[in-house]
Scaffold this motif. Structure first.
Motif, mmCIF file in Angstrom:
data_model
loop_
_atom_site.group_PDB
_atom_site.id
_atom_site.type_symbol
_atom_site.label_atom_id
_atom_site.label_comp_id
_atom_site.label_asym_id
_atom_site.label_seq_id
_atom_site.Cartn_x
_atom_site.Cartn_y
_atom_site.Cartn_z
ATOM 1 N N THR A 1 0.832 -1.212 0.000
ATOM 2 C CA THR A 1 0.000 0.000 0.000
ATOM 3 C C THR A 1 0.859 1.252 0.000
ATOM 4 O OG1 THR A 1 -1.776 -1.160 1.177
ATOM 5 C CG2 THR A 1 -1.799 1.254 1.235
ATOM 6 N N TYR A 2 1.884 1.296 0.880
ATOM 7 C CA TYR A 2 2.774 2.464 0.938
ATOM 8 C C TYR A 2 3.491 2.660 -0.396
ATOM 9 C CZ TYR A 2 2.295 3.295 5.983
ATOM 10 O OH TYR A 2 1.831 3.618 7.216
ATOM 11 N N ALA A 3 3.932 1.569 -1.018
ATOM 12 C CA ALA A 3 4.639 1.690 -2.304
ATOM 13 C C ALA A 3 3.708 2.279 -3.363
ATOM 14 C CB ALA A 3 5.171 0.339 -2.742
ATOM 15 N N ILE A 4 2.457 1.806 -3.410
ATOM 16 C CA ILE A 4 1.494 2.289 -4.408
ATOM 17 C C ILE A 4 1.153 3.756 -4.155
ATOM 18 C CG2 ILE A 4 -0.889 2.037 -5.229
ATOM 19 C CD1 ILE A 4 -0.542 -1.014 -4.670
ATOM 20 N N LEU A 5 0.912 4.128 -2.889
ATOM 21 C CA LEU A 5 0.558 5.512 -2.564
ATOM 22 C C LEU A 5 1.691 6.465 -2.875
ATOM 23 C CD1 LEU A 5 -1.322 4.978 0.819
ATOM 24 C CD2 LEU A 5 -2.323 5.606 -1.369
ATOM 25 N N ASN A 6 2.933 6.071 -2.565
ATOM 26 C CA ASN A 6 4.068 6.952 -2.841
ATOM 27 C C ASN A 6 4.341 7.056 -4.337
ATOM 28 O OD1 ASN A 6 5.898 7.970 -0.350
ATOM 29 N ND2 ASN A 6 4.780 6.122 0.234
ATOM 30 N N ALA A 7 4.143 5.977 -5.090
ATOM 31 C CA ALA A 7 4.287 6.060 -6.543
ATOM 32 C C ALA A 7 3.201 6.953 -7.135
ATOM 33 C CB ALA A 7 4.224 4.655 -7.152
ATOM 34 N N CYS B 1 1.618 9.518 -5.699
ATOM 35 C CA CYS B 1 1.778 10.940 -5.395
ATOM 36 C C CYS B 1 2.935 11.564 -6.154
ATOM 37 C CB CYS B 1 1.940 11.158 -3.890
ATOM 38 S SG CYS B 1 3.566 10.721 -3.251
ATOM 39 N N ARG B 2 3.857 10.746 -6.682
ATOM 40 C CA ARG B 2 4.996 11.290 -7.427
ATOM 41 C C ARG B 2 4.847 11.115 -8.944
ATOM 42 N NH1 ARG B 2 9.558 12.215 -3.974
ATOM 43 N NH2 ARG B 2 10.622 12.921 -5.861
ATOM 44 N N LYS B 3 3.755 10.514 -9.377
ATOM 45 C CA LYS B 3 3.590 10.266 -10.815
ATOM 46 C C LYS B 3 3.410 11.589 -11.561
ATOM 47 C CE LYS B 3 -1.420 9.725 -10.748
ATOM 48 N NZ LYS B 3 -2.550 8.821 -10.824
ATOM 49 N N THR B 4 3.824 11.624 -12.806
ATOM 50 C CA THR B 4 3.674 12.808 -13.647
ATOM 51 C C THR B 4 2.595 12.648 -14.701
ATOM 52 O OG1 THR B 4 5.455 11.989 -15.072
ATOM 53 C CG2 THR B 4 6.060 13.511 -13.296
ATOM 54 N N GLU B 5 2.249 11.411 -15.008
ATOM 55 C CA GLU B 5 1.186 11.167 -15.977
ATOM 56 C C GLU B 5 0.711 9.728 -15.842
ATOM 57 O OE1 GLU B 5 3.005 9.983 -20.099
ATOM 58 O OE2 GLU B 5 3.960 11.857 -19.451
ATOM 59 N N GLY B 6 -0.477 9.467 -16.360
ATOM 60 C CA GLY B 6 -1.010 8.103 -16.380
ATOM 61 C C GLY B 6 -1.333 7.568 -14.986
ATOM 62 N N GLN B 7 -1.519 6.232 -14.926
ATOM 63 C CA GLN B 7 -1.825 5.562 -13.678
ATOM 64 C C GLN B 7 -0.631 4.728 -13.225
ATOM 65 O OE1 GLN B 7 -5.336 3.164 -13.936
ATOM 66 N NE2 GLN B 7 -6.744 4.892 -13.743
ATOM 67 N N VAL B 8 -0.632 4.418 -11.923
ATOM 68 C CA VAL B 8 0.343 3.463 -11.394
ATOM 69 C C VAL B 8 -0.020 2.067 -11.904
ATOM 70 C CG1 VAL B 8 1.260 2.409 -9.287
ATOM 71 C CG2 VAL B 8 0.778 4.852 -9.356
#
Length: 632
Positions: A529-535, A537-544
């Motif tokens: 969960t932490y890995a997905i949430l941190n990815a 919040c830092r994404k620039t486009e698209g989905q995780v």
């Protein structure tokens, strides 16, 4: 019939005249705010001040704010000043101005010299650096500063309804700081340009060296005498034991060179060219480590003082009645990592300086918790001492007293176990109080504030939980309850939970088969969960995107996104003691990823940050693959 027609026309005339008068009064009462910046658009210091004015008037008071970037600083041309002033007077009505904000000394010189008539009575605030100013004639001459050119600041605003906020420019203090850190200095090189403040910098530097350090040679590096290429070559060939102070730089051919080496770009490479620590005179380049340090008031202090003056003016005080304001509270600012990188001994570092990047010890970071712990320890020591004294006096007491003593010991154990819950209870009470408030009668701003309070309460509880978990990690006390965990099922549960609770969507890439790991289900779900949430919040486009793969020995879980990570984040994100700022666009705690790292270590796995192709990054979680039939 004729009388009725005349009366009707007379009635319409009265209505029309009243409407026109009302519109005229409304137009007169709607004032505008004019911001005149000496600098070109993109110069950070000036844009920060302009943004503060826009926020105050356009956002909070719904006034029209016009910002003009005059680009006067690199010109040194009073004819251009006159043309700018005439253009402003031709396109703006002085009587319609609420206030005029002037940023930079060049704008003040232009305003006090060329603005005429009603503009002298418009409330005005000028913000710039320096202890005096110049006439437009001396400014246009391009000559180095001499005493006869100086115009006292108080005298300069005579005849104008103006308040002045100035930074005296702490050149002497910065020189002393640089010499304290580099006591073997034989030469002092000053990098300046033809901006008005450059003349002041060179003048004051010469005076300081002549009066206090006559044995130090002054090397004048300014763009009136050399090009950008010549400056770079000179910086690389400076004599030994030379200390460099960087004021500012822009080439004489500004349009051609600004794209190659604008002011900030040259500041970023000056240390690399000299191979030694360089110092600055204001709040640029030191926080990010391009320069080693300096003495100055920060941009935030400028903005705070400007807001104070604007509040006085809004409350009825005329700017001309406000005493001259000088920011004389400059502090020493140093970049710890830059000083260490250039080998400056730590015993030379001043104790009263503000340091960027300095590692914070565990005790400093957790001062509050250490104090609470010491109080608790003192309490238990007192209790234990009291029990020891009582037991010594009551050795011959009955068995009931022994039973009571055991119960007391059990009570102390339960007390320790419940400390975490007791500390969190007040936060839950705050949440309950918020939930009980009837929000129907609240305004939109009040509802948003209630939501902010609730969100911060939740963040504080999560942060406290992470701190407790990190404490358990230090004691190797996670108390893991291992089981055979289906990775795909866990990811599916997380996907459903995040979509329903947080409106967060990510893509699960189907795997060819199911994968199992032997781990604590709760802790594994926490890491994912932490890995997905941190990815996210830092994404620039698209989905995780999340996918799982395994080869029978290892299971790899990839959490991928187009993100703005950097190579240094591969280590810094997982370091609980790294002194970095939280990501500006996220409410995630800096402790989440260090906690994930500790949990994976305890479960015999790893979590790392990997750079992929096409601008993608991924958190990679690796664990040994287990059989679906493996028992607990």
């Amino acid at each position: 019939m004729l009388k009725r027609t005349i009366a009707f026309i007379f009635f319409l005339s009265i209505i029309t005249i009243s409407s026109v008068q009302a519109q005229s009064e409304e137009a007169q009462s709607k004032k505008e705010v004019l911001v005149l910046s000496s600098y070109f658009q993109g110069y950070a210091w000036a844009e920060n001040l302009a943004s503060a004015v826009v926020s105050r008037y356009a956002v909070n008071r719904r006034l029209t704010v016009e910002v003009e970037f005059l680009d006067l600083v690199a010109q040194r041309d009073s004819v251009l000043m006159r043309e700018k002033a005439e253009s402003i007077m031709n396109t703006n009505d002085a009587t319609g101005k609420e206030i005029v904000i002037l940023i930079g000394e060049e704008a003040w010189i232009m305003y006090r010299t060329f603005m005429k008539g009603a503009w002298k009575e418009v409330p005005c605030v000028a913000v710039f650096s320096g202890e005096y100013t110049f006439s437009a004639k001396d400014y246009n001459s391009g000559k180095e500063c001499v005493e006869s050119m100086k115009i006292p600041l108080e005298e300069s605003r005579r005849g104008f309804n103006a308040a002045l906020i100035t930074d005296p420019y702490s050149i002497h203090e910065t020189i002393e700081l640089a010499l304290q850190l580099k006591p073997n200095t034989k030469n002092l090189a000053l990098v300046t340009n033809s901006w008005q403040i450059g003349y002041l910098s060179r003048y004051k530097t010469r005076k300081v060296l002549e009066q206090y350090h006559p044995d130090i040679n002054f090397i004048d590096l300014n763009n009136r005498q050399m090009t950008t290429a010549e400056l770079q070559n000179r910086l690389m060939t400076l004599p030994k034991n030379t200390t460099v102070i960087f004021d500012s730089w822009i080439s004489q051919n500004q349009n051609a060179t600004r794209a190659l080496y604008p002011d900030n770009a040259m500041r970023q490479i000056v240390g690399q060219l000299t191979g030694d620590a360089a110092f600055g005179l204001y709040d640029l380049g030191i926080r990010d480590g391009a320069l080693a340090g300096g003495v100055y008031p920060t941009s935030d202090e400028f903005i705070e003082k400007l807001q104070e003056v604007l509040s006085k003016i809004e409350n009825g005080t005329q700017p001309k009645d406000i005493p001259l304001i000088q920011l004389d509270n400059a502090k020493r600012y140093l970049n710890y990592n830059t000083l260490k990188a250039y080998g400056i001994p730590e015993e030379l570092y001043p104790a009263d300086a503000v340091y960027y990047g300095k590692p914070v010890s565990f005790l400093e970071r957790n001062k509050v918790y250490v104090i609470i712990g010491l109080i608790i320890m003192a309490f238990f020591l007192i209790v234990l001492f009291t029990i020891a004294v009582v037991e010594r006096k009551l050795k011959k007491k009955t068995k009931e007293l022994l039973v009571l003593t055991k119960e007391n010991e059990a009570g102390k154990t339960r007390f320790i176990a419940n400390m975490g819950k007791l500390i969190r209870n007040p936060l839950h009470v705050i949440q309950m109080s918020i939930d009980m408030i009837d929000t129907n009668h609240l305004s939109e701003d009040e509802r948003r504030m209630m939501k902010i309070i609730a969100n911060n309460k939740t963040q504080l509880i999560n942060l406290f939980d992470d701190i407790i978990d990190l404490g358990k990690a230090g004691l190797n006390d996670f108390q893991l309850y291992r089981a055979n965990v289906n990775v795909e099922t866990t990811l599916s549960d997380i996907h459903e939970t995040q979509e329903q609770c947080n409106n967060l969507e990510f893509t699960l890439i189907p795997a060819g088969r199911e994968h199992y790991v032997y781990a604590d289900p709760k802790r594994l779900s926490q890491v994912l969960t932490y890995a997905i949430l941190n990815a996210d919040c830092r994404k620039t486009e698209g989905q995780v995107e999340v996918k799982c793969e395994g080869d029978g020995k290892q299971v790899k879980i990839w959490v991928m996104a187009h993100a703005n990570f950097q190579d240094k984040d591969k280590t810094e994100l997982f370091d609980a003691f790294n002194d970095r700022q939280p990501y500006a666009q996220s409410d995630r705690s800096n402790l989440e990823l260090p906690l994930c790292h500790k949990i994976m270590e305890a479960m015999g796995g790893t979590i790392t940050l990997q750079k992929l192709t096409d601008g993608k990054w991924a958190f990679l979680i690796e664990m040994s693959e287990s059989s679906p039939l493996k028992s607990k």
